[in-house]
Write an enzyme that holds these catalytic residues in place. Structure first.
Site, PDB file in Angstrom:
ATOM      1  N   ASP A  79       1.993  -1.252  -4.966  1.00 22.30           N
ATOM      2  CA  ASP A  79       2.784  -2.399  -5.445  1.00 22.30           C
ATOM      3  C   ASP A  79       2.564  -3.635  -4.589  1.00 22.30           C
ATOM      4  O   ASP A  79       2.068  -3.564  -3.461  1.00 22.30           O
ATOM      5  CB  ASP A  79       4.275  -2.048  -5.474  1.00 22.30           C
ATOM      6  N   GLU A 140       6.659   0.359  -2.336  1.00 22.90           N
ATOM      7  CA  GLU A 140       6.815   0.291  -0.881  1.00 22.90           C
ATOM      8  C   GLU A 140       7.586  -0.960  -0.492  1.00 22.90           C
ATOM      9  O   GLU A 140       8.446  -0.942   0.371  1.00 22.90           O
ATOM     10  CB  GLU A 140       5.423   0.291  -0.228  1.00 22.90           C
TER      11      GLU A 140
END
Ligand SMILES: [Zn+2]
Length: 380
Positions: A79, A140
């Site tokens: 991400d 994350e």
């Protein structure tokens, strides 16, 4: 052996796939397909059920080894932060930047690109190497939700590297454990003009506790802070309720526990101090002290074989590389809490989480070479 140009091409392809946290589905599917093409057995877990994302889960790739050894683990996250939609790369001679409207996404697609290139090079070349276990995590940036909900039993390796560090010459081997501390202080409301003695001010209780508390820098390894206060509405009422929002961090888990307990005890003192009789009845303030673990610490010795291999390779290849400690947290902290040893290598990215994010190619290549060296020299 390593193909730098191909690694850059992979990186440029990856950043064209939008994957802001929560929107990683396409990215998850893309890297899972790439790992399969490279000869990995691929597992996508169901972590996505546990937080807000359109993706199914974390991607794990199992690349067979040619020598008998425990697997080497390579980790990066899929991400990005916002604004990360429609990223357009501007490739310069020595670096890559975005067009200034978005982030670049090198955090952490530089790490993803390095891992894919290492596997490609392993596949093409007859170099002895251990099995490699790749872990690409979700979400994350929003609090390591992917690694926190990972299906851990899939992974057999416990040592390796994480490729998610800013800069170009750092190997993070230490990072703090963090507790979130949220405290509700509930006093007794009363009219501040007519009968303040019938109230207990939540603000005074909190202030007393804070003034009997060590905050800020506690020691070389430990810090604590209250960074937000919410409470009160009008000037003429004794404040009934107040919430303090803070945290404590330490490189040592025991010191973190001690500091957190110290903070809790200060509120106990304040409760005692502000307990009083109102209309003949004993009244005391109520404190709800909530400390929850945000993430675990990272504690890796400089003499750990993976750290030593990376430092030796850096020396041999004449790249600067310094083992250091970080003040923040990432997947490494969460995985460390699960028994993984994963030093976090700089991948050449600067200005993370801004539209000025930049990937310095020389340092990206260095990270690629070091990762290659660490993987191919690992045997356990
Ligand atoms: Zn990152």
């Amino acid at each position: 052996m390593i193909n730098q140009k191909r690694a850059v091409d992979t990186f440029l392809k990856l950043i064209q796939i939008d994957s802001e946290s929560g929107n990683e589905k396409k990215m998850q599917e893309y890297v899972a397909a790439e790992l399969k093409k490279l000869g990995c057995r691929v597992v996508v877990d169901n972590a996505g059920k546990h937080f807000n994302t359109n993706a199914k889960g974390n991607v794990m790739g199992f690349f067979p080894g040619t020598v008998k050894s425990a697997p080497f683990v390579l980790v990066a996250h899929l991400d990005t932060v916002q604004p990360g939609r429609g990223i357009r790369a501007v490739v310069k001679k020595d670096c890559i930047v975005s067009d200034g409207k978005t982030i670049l996404g090198a955090d952490d697609k530089a790490g993803v690109a390095i891992i894919l290139e290492v596997l490609r090079s392993l596949k093409e070349n007859k170099v002895p190497h251990p099995p490699v276990e790749v872990l690409f995590t979700l979400c994350e940036e929003r609090g390591m939700h992917g690694s926190k909900n990972l299906d851990y039993k899939q992974l057999k390796g416990r040592e390796g590297m994480i490729l998610d560090n800013e800069g170009g010459d750092e190997l993070l081997i230490q990072g703090p454990a963090v507790n979130d501390v949220v405290v509700d202080v509930i006093g007794i409301s009363a009219h501040a003009g007519a009968c303040p003695e019938k109230g207990i001010s939540a603000l005074e209780v909190a202030a007393y506790a804070i003034s009997h508390m060590k905050l800020g820098r506690i020691d070389k390894e430990t810090v604590a802070n209250f960074g937000a206060v919410q409470g009160g509405q009008v000037p003429n009422a004794v404040m009934e309720k107040l919430t303090l929002i803070g945290e404590a961090r330490s490189l040592k888990i025991e010191k973190l526990a001690k500091q957190t307990e110290h903070m809790r005890k200060a509120f106990e003192l304040a409760i005692k101090k502000y307990t009083k009789k109102i209309d003949g009845k004993v009244c005391k303030p109520v404190v709800n002290f909530n400390a929850t673990k945000r993430y675990h610490s990272v504690q890796i010795s400089k003499s750990h074989p993976v750290v030593k291999a990376l430092v030796a390779a850096a020396k041999r290849l004449k790249f600067p590389l310094y083992p250091r400690s970080s003040g923040g947290g990432c997947d490494a902290n969460v995985l460390s809490g699960k028994g993984f040893t994963l030093p976090n290598l700089s991948v050449g990215v600067y200005g993370c989480h801004t539209v000025h994010e930049k990937l310095v190619l020389k340092e990206f290549y260095a990270a690629l070479a070091l990762t290659w060296a660490a993987v191919t020299s690992y045997k356990k």
